[in-house]
Design an enzyme around this catalytic site. Sequence first.
Site: not given
Length: 455
Positions: A24-25, A28
């Site tokens: 998920h990170e 980003h």
Amino acid sequence: MTVLLFILGVLFVAVGIALSIALHEVGHLLPAKLFKVRVTQYMVGFGKTLWSRKKGETEYGVKAIPLGGYVSMIGMYPPAKVKAGAAASGAAESVRQSSTGMFQQLANDARQAEAERLQPGDDNRVFYKLPVYKRMIIMLGGPFVNLVIGVVLLGIVMVGFGSAQPSTTISEVNKCVVSAAQQAETGQTDCLPSDPQAPATAAGILPGDTVTSFDGKPVTDWYELTRWIRDAAGEATPITLERDGQSISTTITPVLSERPVFDESNELVLDANGDPVMEEVGFVGMGSTQELVPQPVTAVLPAVGENLQAIAGVVLNLPQRLADVAEAAFSDAPRDPNGPMSVVGVGRIAGEISAMEEIPFEARAASLIGLVGSVNLALFVFNLIPLLPLDGGHVAGALWEAVRRGFAKLFRRPDPGPVDIAKLLPLTYAVAILMMGMGALLIYADIVKPVNIFG
């Protein structure tokens, strides 16, 4: 062996969730670097740093509390505006006056901390100066990764393993008939001397038998057989079974009993209050074994859509759902199996699935993979809530900025500049505190009143 399998199931899901958070990170991180934003940290977890290594301008690491993660980018908060035309001394006085409020001081402290991180050459590498669409891509990158993981894992389960479908082989045979209304009113599950014998038992049907025909019609689908039985109340009907390679013929007479109504998709029909709709139909008292039936690729996205719809329903009614969890945790009220749960509850369910040695290994593996996939879909939906510090809050801020600038351009007014999300820090902290409280409540409930999905 059961304890070991339980632990392995918990570890499998724990590692799966940790990897999901890390990816998920990454969702980003990659677009942020693509758009030249300086990223100072990529961390999985919160709290004390257990391990880190700096590569280039970014520190990569793992922290002690594996309940999330973050990517730290410079320039998340734009500098405070100074009113045009104010003298230097007047501007300074204005800043001092605006700093007297507690909430304003929070925003000023955040801006000051952000300014101290800036280095020479960072002027065009700050987050707030990016076009709105680039900021949205960065913030939506994390949830999008969770969505992709969820689709892939559920696709592996449905296409590679198959979804559980009832077969025509009998798993259990009831000894007696207990109506659904009687079970609801008295909680009765065992047979009483006054209860009539179940037709399946009276016909000599045993677990492991495979139904091959009913009333002279070949049986290939359990749902179709169920419909025939429900329509044959009170009628002595020939039925053929296969047992240990031998064909056995007998007669069965379904009894009229109150049972739940199912629609054409074999889904339970509910009334306006959410209770099952009941009707008097034929009943014989036997259940089907479940087998994994591989599904076509085209079935994956509709299944994901149904899953997302169910998760969104929980999120939209989250206050009421949490109130129900609290009531169950501190009273004798039952826990809703479709309600929210913490990672503790998810881990316990994973352990129970893994420890069910009576279930084939491939079915348990499919369930664990599907569980991680469902968690990723939940992360996708939850992170889209338009509240800071969630990703959806940053997206909402970017959209509001686009709307403001659009109206300013339309009416030929001065550019209002970027939205100052530092002013929303009090709300951000309030949401963060509520999220921690929610997590604590769910963890407590998952310990003292865990969700029971296995009956």
